[in-house]
Design a protein around this motif. Structure first.
Motif, short mmCIF file in Angstrom:
data_model
loop_
_atom_site.label_atom_id
_atom_site.label_comp_id
_atom_site.label_asym_id
_atom_site.label_seq_id
_atom_site.Cartn_x
_atom_site.Cartn_y
_atom_site.Cartn_z
N TYR A 87 0.84 -1.20 0.00
CA TYR A 87 0.00 0.00 0.00
C TYR A 87 0.88 1.26 0.00
O TYR A 87 0.62 2.21 -0.75
N ASN A 88 1.93 1.27 0.82
CA ASN A 88 2.82 2.43 0.86
C ASN A 88 3.54 2.63 -0.48
O ASN A 88 3.75 3.77 -0.91
N GLU A 89 3.90 1.55 -1.15
CA GLU A 89 4.51 1.67 -2.48
C GLU A 89 3.52 2.29 -3.46
O GLU A 89 3.90 3.12 -4.30
N PHE A 90 2.26 1.91 -3.36
CA PHE A 90 1.23 2.51 -4.20
C PHE A 90 1.09 4.01 -3.91
O PHE A 90 1.02 4.83 -4.83
N VAL A 91 1.05 4.37 -2.63
CA VAL A 91 0.91 5.78 -2.26
C VAL A 91 2.09 6.59 -2.80
O VAL A 91 1.90 7.69 -3.36
N ASP A 92 3.29 6.06 -2.67
CA ASP A 92 4.48 6.75 -3.21
C ASP A 92 4.36 6.92 -4.72
O ASP A 92 4.67 8.00 -5.25
N ALA A 93 3.91 5.89 -5.42
CA ALA A 93 3.74 5.99 -6.88
C ALA A 93 2.65 6.98 -7.23
O ALA A 93 2.79 7.75 -8.20
N HIS A 94 1.59 7.01 -6.47
CA HIS A 94 0.48 7.95 -6.70
C HIS A 94 0.96 9.38 -6.50
O HIS A 94 0.71 10.26 -7.34
N ASP A 95 1.66 9.61 -5.39
CA ASP A 95 2.13 10.96 -5.09
C ASP A 95 3.15 11.45 -6.10
O ASP A 95 3.24 12.65 -6.35
N ALA A 96 3.92 10.53 -6.68
CA ALA A 96 4.97 10.91 -7.64
C ALA A 96 4.47 10.86 -9.08
O ALA A 96 5.25 11.12 -10.00
N ASN A 97 3.18 10.55 -9.28
CA ASN A 97 2.66 10.37 -10.65
C ASN A 97 3.56 9.42 -11.44
O ASN A 97 3.86 9.64 -12.61
#
Length: 185
Positions: A87-97
């Motif tokens: 989930y945290n990897e997803f959030v990082d990818a989301h935040d970084a586009n």
């Protein structure tokens, strides 16, 4: 020296046995009444047997509970921790586009769902062996992980993140409650 005649010896033994049997039968007295156990001895035996049975049942129940707690609490940090990591990897990818945003979103969803299914299966396998409060805490984690997976699945770059953040907080809270309730290793 003369040897014993086997027929004569056998006849003598048989006659002796019959004589002894008749003597014993003639001396026996019949006692009238019904055979009953001693009431106080019977009550003591029943009490002891019930106590022994209860102790054995209690011991089996305690062993089953200990195993259920160890099995479920033992796997929980690893299983739920993997969900948190994905989930945290997803959030990082989301935040970084990030270009792998969709792949990380889908991996987070499947990992959260797998964690929920695994924890739910452990609780189901344990049945009544888990203490009810701990079983309820695991079940809350399962519901929270599924809710977070559902919110994560709907996320796009432009979607509002309020519901996602609320679902994430619920999972973290449920996870912390379970970890705090499980015995320390």
């Amino acid at each position: 020296m003369k040897l014993l005649d086997p027929r004569g010896f056998g006849m003598m033994c048989a006659t002796g046995a019959v004589a002894i049997g008749l003597t014993v039968a003639g001396c026996a007295n019949r006692v009238e009444g019904v055979a009953n156990p001693n009431a106080s001895d019977l009550a003591a035996y029943k009490t002891e047997a019930a106590s022994s049975s209860a102790a054995a049942t209690s011991s089996r129940r305690a062993a089953a509970q200990s195993k259920a707690i160890a099995d479920n609490c033992g796997q929980f940090p690893t299983i739920s921790g993997l969900g948190v990591s994905r989930y945290n990897e997803f959030v990082d990818a989301h935040d970084a586009n990030a270009p792998d945003y969709l792949a990380k979103r889908d991996l987070a969803v499947s990992t959260l769902e797998d964690a929920a299914n695994t924890v739910e299966s452990g609780v189901r396998t344990a049945r009544d062996a888990l203490p009810p409060d701990l079983a309820a805490q695991f079940t809350e984690y399962v519901s929270a992980a599924r809710a977070l997976a559902g919110e994560t699945r709907t996320m796009t770059y432009t979607a509002p993140v309020g519901a996602l953040n609320d679902a994430s907080k619920r999972v973290n809270d449920a996870r912390n409650v379970v970890r705090d309730s499980c015995p320390r290793r």
